[in-house]
Design an enzyme around this catalytic site. Sequence first.
Site, PDB file in Angstrom:
ATOM      1  N   MET A  71       7.841  70.065  45.495  1.00  0.00           N
ATOM      2  CA  MET A  71       8.023  68.826  44.742  1.00  0.00           C
ATOM      3  C   MET A  71       6.917  68.547  43.719  1.00  0.00           C
ATOM      4  O   MET A  71       7.139  67.834  42.755  1.00  0.00           O
ATOM      5  CB  MET A  71       8.134  67.637  45.698  1.00  0.00           C
ATOM      6  CG  MET A  71       9.372  67.659  46.559  1.00  0.00           C
ATOM      7  SD  MET A  71      10.881  67.821  45.615  1.00  0.00           S
ATOM      8  CE  MET A  71      11.480  69.364  46.217  1.00  0.00           C
ATOM      9  N   MET A  86      15.294  69.296  43.266  1.00  0.00           N
ATOM     10  CA  MET A  86      15.230  70.700  42.870  1.00  0.00           C
ATOM     11  C   MET A  86      15.712  70.967  41.444  1.00  0.00           C
ATOM     12  O   MET A  86      15.779  72.112  41.020  1.00  0.00           O
ATOM     13  CB  MET A  86      16.084  71.559  43.820  1.00  0.00           C
ATOM     14  CG  MET A  86      15.573  71.630  45.227  1.00  0.00           C
ATOM     15  SD  MET A  86      13.855  72.167  45.322  1.00  0.00           S
ATOM     16  CE  MET A  86      13.957  73.768  44.562  1.00  0.00           C
ATOM     17  N   LYS A  93       9.750  69.250  63.906  1.00  0.00           N
ATOM     18  CA  LYS A  93      11.064  68.640  63.666  1.00  0.00           C
ATOM     19  C   LYS A  93      12.169  69.525  64.223  1.00  0.00           C
ATOM     20  O   LYS A  93      13.140  69.040  64.796  1.00  0.00           O
ATOM     21  CB  LYS A  93      11.286  68.415  62.167  1.00  0.00           C
ATOM     22  CG  LYS A  93      10.452  67.321  61.574  1.00  0.00           C
ATOM     23  CD  LYS A  93      10.846  66.990  60.140  1.00  0.00           C
ATOM     24  CE  LYS A  93      10.495  68.084  59.183  1.00  0.00           C
ATOM     25  NZ  LYS A  93       9.065  68.300  58.973  1.00  0.00           N
ATOM     26  N   GLN A 124      15.542  70.707  50.836  1.00  0.00           N
ATOM     27  CA  GLN A 124      16.632  70.374  51.763  1.00  0.00           C
ATOM     28  C   GLN A 124      17.355  71.636  52.244  1.00  0.00           C
ATOM     29  O   GLN A 124      17.300  72.677  51.604  1.00  0.00           O
ATOM     30  CB  GLN A 124      17.623  69.436  51.062  1.00  0.00           C
ATOM     31  CG  GLN A 124      16.974  68.149  50.567  1.00  0.00           C
ATOM     32  CD  GLN A 124      17.994  67.200  49.977  1.00  0.00           C
ATOM     33  OE1 GLN A 124      18.665  66.498  50.707  1.00  0.00           O
ATOM     34  NE2 GLN A 124      18.122  67.200  48.676  1.00  0.00           N
TER      35      GLN A 124
END
Lengths: 92, 774
Positions: free
Chosen positions: B362, B178, B88, B400
Site C-alpha cells: 500500500m 491495488m 489471523k 486482499q
Amino acid sequence: MPICSYLIQVDPPRVQDVQADLAALPGCTTRVSEDGRVIILVTDTPDLAAEADLQHALKCLRGIDGLALAFGYTEPEHIDEMAASGLPEVAG
Amino acid sequence: MNDLTRREFVKRAAYTAAAAAAVAMVPGVSFGAWNEQDADLSDVQWRKTPCRFCGTGCGLLVGLAKGRAVAVKGDPDASVNRGLACVKGYHSVQALYGKDRLTQALVRRDGKMVPVPISEALDLVASKLQSTIKETGKDSVSIYGSGQWTIPDGYVASKLFKGGIGTNNVEANARLCMASAATGFMTSFGLDEPMGCYADMELADVFVLWGNNMAEMHPVLFSRLLARRQKAPDTLIIDLATRHTRTSEAADSSIMFKPQTDLAIANAICYLLVENDWVNHDFVRKHVSFHAGKTNIGYGTEDGFAFNDVATDVDWDAYKAFLADYTPEKVEALSGVSAANIRYLASLYADPAKKVVSYWCMGMNQHTRGTWINNLVYNIHLLVGKISQPGNGPFSLTGQPSACGTVREVGTLTHALPHGVVTNEHDRQMAAEIWNVPLERIAAKPTYHTVEMFRALDRGDIRFMWIQVTNPMVTMPNLQRYRKGCQKDDRFIVVSDVYPTPTTDIADVILPSAMWIEREGMYGNSERRTQHFDQLLQPPGEAMSDTWQIIEVAKRIGHGDLFPWPKETHIEEIWKEYGRFHAGPKHGMAPYEVLRKQAGAMWPYVDGKSTEWRYNTELDPACDKANGAFDFYGNSDRRAWIWLRPYEPAAESPDAEYPFWLNSGRVVEHWHTGSMTRRVPTLHRAMPNSYVEIHPDDADRIGVRSGEEVRLVTRRGEMKIVCWINGRGRPTPGQVFVPFFDENYLVNELTLDAFCPISKQPDYKKCAVRVERI
C-alpha cells in the site's frame, strides 16, 4: 475452561529461572526456543477467573522482557461470560 | 473426539499459533519439536482451503468435526506457506462463529430493519433494480464488490451488469488497494501482475521493501525472507519507509524518508546507475524503450475529474537529461535520506553479484502518484536487467485474498472485461460471444471509478448500489461526504455481508452471505496463483453465497438465461466459461479438476505446468525466442517501457494550520476493517482499539504522553483518540499514524479523497492533520 498461549521474551541467562517459575504455576506447559530468547507458554485453566489470576501472576514474574498473548480459546458456554467481563459487543 | 483429546488438540493449536507468531515477531527464532501427546484426531476431517484473509494466499487445512470447523493448521503441501500460518490464519475459523452472524435478510421499513425471508428480500432488490433502471436509466444502478469476492462472485457480477443490464457501473474495493499496481504493470509491461513469484524469496540476496511493513502485513512471507537470511547470512533486508515498524526492527538497514519523496529517491537511484555506468546496456538496448507522459497531472479532488495520459517516445539521451534533476544531494534535501544511503541503495541494485527483489504494497499503491512510483521501481530493475529471472525482479504484494484473481483478472472495474477493456471492440466482441449477448449491449465507455461512483451516488447520478463483501462506510476516504450521500432519501443501498457493519447501518436491504468455506469458490493471490476451495460447511440460517444472490436477482429481472447452470455445479461451470477469456499461453488458467486436487496453480498454466517467471524465454512458453533472452510480449514493441516520471508533491501537505502528515494502515491482528477479526476474542483482546502513533519528540512538544487522548483535526473532520508513543510503530517526526480496523475510530472521516489520476486509487497515506492536546 480457557486454553491460551503466550510468547515470553526473556534474557537468555535467566531463561532457566523463568522456566522454573512458570513450571510452578498451575496449568502451565512451556517450551524454550533454541537460542533461549523466547518461551512459548501454553496455559490450561479451569475457568476465566483462574486464567485472569494466572495472567496476573505472569505479569509479576521477574526476568521477563515481554509477554504477548498469541492464542486464546474458551468453551462456547463461556463466551457470554467473557463478553460480560469487558469485551465490547462486537466480540463473541 | 472425547473432551480430553479435544483439549489436547486445542493446546497443540495454541502452541502452533505461538510458534508462528514468534517466527514472525522475533527474527531467527526456532523451536524444536513440540513434545505433545498424540491426541486421537480420528474424527476430525482435514480439508484444504486458501486462507480467507490477505493476498499472500496461504494454504490452510481446516479441521472439521460434527459439521463445524474446529481447528486450523498450515498446509504443508502449500508452496506459499509450507505449513505455517499467521495469527489471523490460525484464528480464521473462529471468525465464522461470531454470535451476531447475519443469518436472515433484513429490509428497512419505517426506518427500522425488519427480518424477512431471503426470497422476499431478493424480490425487493430485483424490483428496485428494475424500477431504478426504468426511471433513471441503466447507468443509475451499480454494484460495488471487493478483492474478497471469490472469482465466481466477480464473474457473475460483471456478466449481469455489463452483459445483462448493459452498464459499466461495476467497481470493487481493490480500486482502493491495488489499482496503482495494475496500472503500473500495464503501462510498463502491457500486461498486469508480477513477472516473478514467491520462489524469489529463497533465491535473492537483497530484499528492498518500499514502504512495506511486511512483518505485520504479510508475516508468513516475511518469515520466508528471515529464513533466507538465516540460511544465507549475507542476505540483506532493506526497509525503506516513513514509519519505524517491526519490519524495521528485523531489517539490516532501516532508511526513513519523508512522505511522497519515494518518487525522487527512485529517480536518484536511476541517476546513480547511469552516472556510474552501472547500466546493463545489453539488456537495455535489446529489451527496453523510453517514454514520457504528462506532468503536473492533478489529484482528482473535484467531481468529474478526468485524465488520460499520453505516451511520447523519447530516447536514452532524453532520459539521462531527465535524471539530471535527481542528484543524491538534491534528493537528500528533499527526502531526508542521506546521499550516502541513496548511493548504498543504488550500489545494491547495481552489484552484478547480487540478486535483488523489490517488494511493496500500500505504501506505493495508495499514493497520488501511485502509477508513477510503480513505474520508477520498474525503471531501476530494467536499467540493471534484474527482472524476470529467478531471484531478480520487482514484486507488488497484494492486500486482499483475490484482488488479483477476481478484480484484476476477472476485470470487475468500470473499464475492464474478463479479457481486456470495454473501449476495445475486439474485447467487447469476445465478451459478447462468450456471454451470448448482443455486442451493442456491452457499453463501450467506462462510467465511474470507485471514488467517482460514490460521488455520483451523492450527486444522484447513481440511485441504486449493491455492495458485497466490503465495508465502504469505514474505508472510503473523505467518508462523511459519502455516508451522507448513501443516506439520501431516494438512494437504495443493498448490502451483502456476514456481520453488521457501519455499511449495513446505511442499507435498505441486508442480504446474509455465506462466508468463505460455507460455499465453493476460488481466490487468486499475489503470485498469479489460483486456489480453489470446496464448500466445507453449511452456511447459517438463510445465508447464501454472493454468487448465488446475484444469480437469483438476475433470474428475477429477466437475465436468468445468462446463468443457466444448476446450483450443484454452477462454480465449475462458471470456471469453465471464464477460462475461455484467458485461453492461450499468456494467461491460460488451470483446469477445474487440477485446482480441486492441489494447493493452487499459477497462470499462465501451459501444458500442465505453472509459469513461475514471465517474459523470460527459457521459462515462459508465451515468449518468442527470436526476441532473445527476454520477450516483453505485453507491449506492441515487445519491450519493457522505462518512463520519465518526475517527483511531484502530495495533494495536501502539512502547513502552519495542519502541521503533521496523517498516515493510516493496518495491524497484524486485524483484517482490514475488523468486521471479522474483531469478533475473534483472542484477536480482539490482543488489539482492542485503534490509536494514534506520534513520534516521541512531537509528543513532548505537544505535551502528551502515551495513553492520553488527543484530538486529530483535518479539513474534513476530527476525532479524539488515545496516543501510543514508542509503541508498536514509530512514525518519523512530523507524521502520525492511525490504524483503520476500529469502526469506533473512523480515521477515514479525516482522510482526503485525492487519487492517482492514472489508476484512480486514493492516497490513504498522506494528508495534513493537526494534533491537539485535550
